[in-house]
Design a protein around this motif. Structure first.
Motif, PDB file in Angstrom:
ATOM      1  N   GLY A  54       0.867  -1.191   0.000  1.00 26.01           N
ATOM      2  CA  GLY A  54       0.000   0.000   0.000  1.00 26.01           C
ATOM      3  C   GLY A  54       0.889   1.221   0.000  1.00 26.01           C
ATOM      4  N   CYS A  55       1.880   1.201  -0.901  1.00 26.66           N
ATOM      5  CA  CYS A  55       2.974   2.201  -0.880  1.00 26.66           C
ATOM      6  C   CYS A  55       2.531   3.556  -1.398  1.00 26.66           C
ATOM      7  CB  CYS A  55       4.152   1.699  -1.702  1.00 26.66           C
ATOM      8  SG  CYS A  55       3.687   1.310  -3.415  1.00 26.66           S
ATOM      9  N   THR A  73      10.304  -3.639  -2.954  1.00 25.26           N
ATOM     10  CA  THR A  73       9.179  -3.740  -3.885  1.00 25.26           C
ATOM     11  C   THR A  73       8.005  -2.968  -3.299  1.00 25.26           C
ATOM     12  OG1 THR A  73       9.902  -5.972  -4.477  1.00 25.26           O
ATOM     13  CG2 THR A  73       7.682  -5.338  -5.149  1.00 25.26           C
ATOM     14  N   GLY A  74       7.548  -1.962  -4.017  1.00 18.27           N
ATOM     15  CA  GLY A  74       6.344  -1.230  -3.604  1.00 18.27           C
ATOM     16  C   GLY A  74       5.132  -1.899  -4.234  1.00 18.27           C
ATOM     17  N   ILE A  75       4.109  -2.094  -3.429  1.00 19.36           N
ATOM     18  CA  ILE A  75       2.880  -2.753  -3.905  1.00 19.36           C
ATOM     19  C   ILE A  75       1.713  -1.796  -3.701  1.00 19.36           C
ATOM     20  CG2 ILE A  75       1.239  -4.630  -3.397  1.00 19.36           C
ATOM     21  CD1 ILE A  75       3.743  -5.943  -4.216  1.00 19.36           C
ATOM     22  N   ASP A  76       0.949  -1.568  -4.765  1.00 23.34           N
ATOM     23  CA  ASP A  76      -0.268  -0.771  -4.595  1.00 23.34           C
ATOM     24  C   ASP A  76      -1.286  -1.181  -5.654  1.00 23.34           C
ATOM     25  OD1 ASP A  76      -0.751   1.998  -2.815  1.00 23.34           O
ATOM     26  OD2 ASP A  76      -2.123   1.773  -4.526  1.00 23.34           O
ATOM     27  N   ILE A 101       5.008  -2.208  -8.162  1.00 20.37           N
ATOM     28  CA  ILE A 101       4.147  -3.031  -9.009  1.00 20.37           C
ATOM     29  C   ILE A 101       2.687  -2.929  -8.568  1.00 20.37           C
ATOM     30  CG2 ILE A 101       5.899  -4.703  -9.795  1.00 20.37           C
ATOM     31  CD1 ILE A 101       5.006  -6.627  -7.732  1.00 20.37           C
ATOM     32  N   VAL A 102       1.803  -3.022  -9.559  1.00 23.90           N
ATOM     33  CA  VAL A 102       0.376  -2.957  -9.272  1.00 23.90           C
ATOM     34  C   VAL A 102      -0.081  -4.353  -8.847  1.00 23.90           C
ATOM     35  CG1 VAL A 102      -1.924  -2.500 -10.227  1.00 23.90           C
ATOM     36  CG2 VAL A 102       0.048  -1.151 -11.005  1.00 23.90           C
ATOM     37  N   CYS A 103      -0.613  -4.440  -7.653  1.00 25.45           N
ATOM     38  CA  CYS A 103      -0.979  -5.744  -7.105  1.00 25.45           C
ATOM     39  C   CYS A 103      -1.821  -5.496  -5.858  1.00 25.45           C
ATOM     40  CB  CYS A 103       0.323  -6.456  -6.741  1.00 25.45           C
ATOM     41  SG  CYS A 103       0.113  -8.094  -6.085  1.00 25.45           S
TER      42      CYS A 103
END
Ligand code: SAH
Length: 257
Positions: A54-55, A73-76, A101-103
Motif C-alpha cells: 500500500g505504498c 518492492t512497492g505494492i499498490d 508493481i500494481v498488485c
C-alpha cells in the motif's frame, strides 16, 4: 448493480486517486517517523528484500530506500500511484533497487519466507489489521520484521461522535493494547509501538490538502463527486482537530519468531 453504477463508481475511484496523487503522502506520516520506525529494525543488509505494501506514490518508500541498502518492492492497487512511484524512484536514481508493481495486498507475489521486512504505512486497514498481519506472516523469514502504522484508539472511552465516525469508516480500529495482543497471537514479538506525533496529520497530511483541494475544485467546478470528496476530506480533518486526544495513528513493529 447496473453497468451505469459501476462506471460511476470507477470514476469516483479515479477522482480519489487523482486527488491523492497531487500530495506527497496519501496517509498520515513523516520522514522523521519512518526513520524512527526503521531504527527498531536491525537485520538489514545489501541482500535484504523489503516490501512496502500500500505504498501509494512512495513518499515513505524513498525514505526507507535512503536509509537501507536492499531491494524494495512497492505494492499498490492503483496504477496511477505506481506510475508516480516508479517516476519518483527514477528521479532519485533508485530504479535498480526500488520498483513499484500494481498488485493487491490480499494476493501478494512473494514466496514463503522470502522477505526480511514488510512495511505498510496507513494502508493495512484495506484488508484489516488482523487479517493483514496474519496473512503476511508467511512471507517473512524467521527473525524478519513487520512495521505497520494503523489507526488506533488512545483511550477505552471516547465521545459518541468520533466513536460513530470510526465505527462507520473502519470498525477494526481498536486500542493499542488490543492491537499488540493481536500481534502476539499472530506470532510476532512486539518490538515497539509508538504514537505518531500530531504533525504527521497536521503538517504532513492535512496542510498540503488545503491548496490541493482548491486546485481540485477549480478543475472540477460543478462536479458533484469532486465536491463531495473534498467535503468529506474537510470533515475528516475537522474531526481530527476536535478529537485528536482520542485517536491517531500508531506504529506497530513486530519480529517473526
Ligand atoms: N503508504 C502510503 C499510502 C497510504 S494510503 C502513505 O503512507 O503515504 C493507502 C494506500 O493503499 C493507497 O495508496 C491505496 O491505493 C492502497 N490500497 C488500497 N487497497 C489496496 C489493496 N487491496 N492492495 C494494495 N494497495 C491498496
Amino acid at each position: 448493480m447496473s453497468d451505469e453504477n459501476k462506471s460511476i463508481h470507477q470514476f469516483d475511484l479515479k477522482l480519489i486517486y487523482e486527488y491523492y496523487s497531487t500530495i506527497e503522502r496519501q496517509g498520515p506520516g513523516s520522514p522523521e517517523i519512518t526513520i524512527k520506525a526503521l531504527s527498531f529494525i536491525d537485520n538489514l543488509t545489501n541482500e535484504s528484500k523489503i516490501a512496502d505494501i500500500g505504498c501509494g506514490t512512495g513518499g515513505q518508500t524513498m525514505v526507507i530506500a535512503n536509509h537501507t541498502s536492499g531491494h524494495i518492492t512497492g505494492i499498490d492497487l492503483s496504477s496511477i500511484f505506481i506510475d508516480l512511484f516508479n517516476i519518483n524512484s527514477q528521479k532519485l536514481n533508485l530504479q535498480n533497487r526500488v520498483n513499484g508493481i500494481v498488485c493487491s495486498m490480499d494476493n501478494l507475489p512473494f514466496q514463503n519466507e522470502e522477505l526480511d521486512l514488510i512495511w505498510s504505512e496507513g494502508a493495512i486497514y484495506n484488508i484489516g489489521f488482523e487479517r493483514g498481519i496474519n496473512e503476511w506472516y508467511k512471507f517473512l523469514k524467521k527473525g524478519a520484521f513487520l512495521a505497520v502504522s494503523e489507526a488506533s484508539w488512545f483511550t477505552e472511552k471516547r465521545p459518541v461522535e468520533i466513536d460513530e465516525f470510526w465505527n462507520n469508516e473502519y470498525p477494526e480500529i481498536d486500542t493499542i493494547s488490543n492491537k499488540v495482543a493481536q500481534m502476539e497471537k499472530a506470532g510476532y514479538i512486539p518490538i515497539a509501538t509508538f504514537v505518531l506525533p500530531e504533525n504527521c496529520w497536521t503538517e504532513h497530511f492535512y496542510a498540503p490538502q488545503v491548496s490541493a483541494q482548491e486546485k481540485f475544485l477549480r478543475k472540477y467546478l460543478g462536479n458533484k463527486s469532486a465536491e463531495e470528496l473534498v467535503e468529506n476530506q474537510r470533515h475528516e480533518a475537522e474531526l481530527y482537530y476536535k478529537y485528536k486526544d482520542f485517536y491517531g495513528y500508531v506504529f506497530y513493529i513486530g519480529k517473526k519468531i
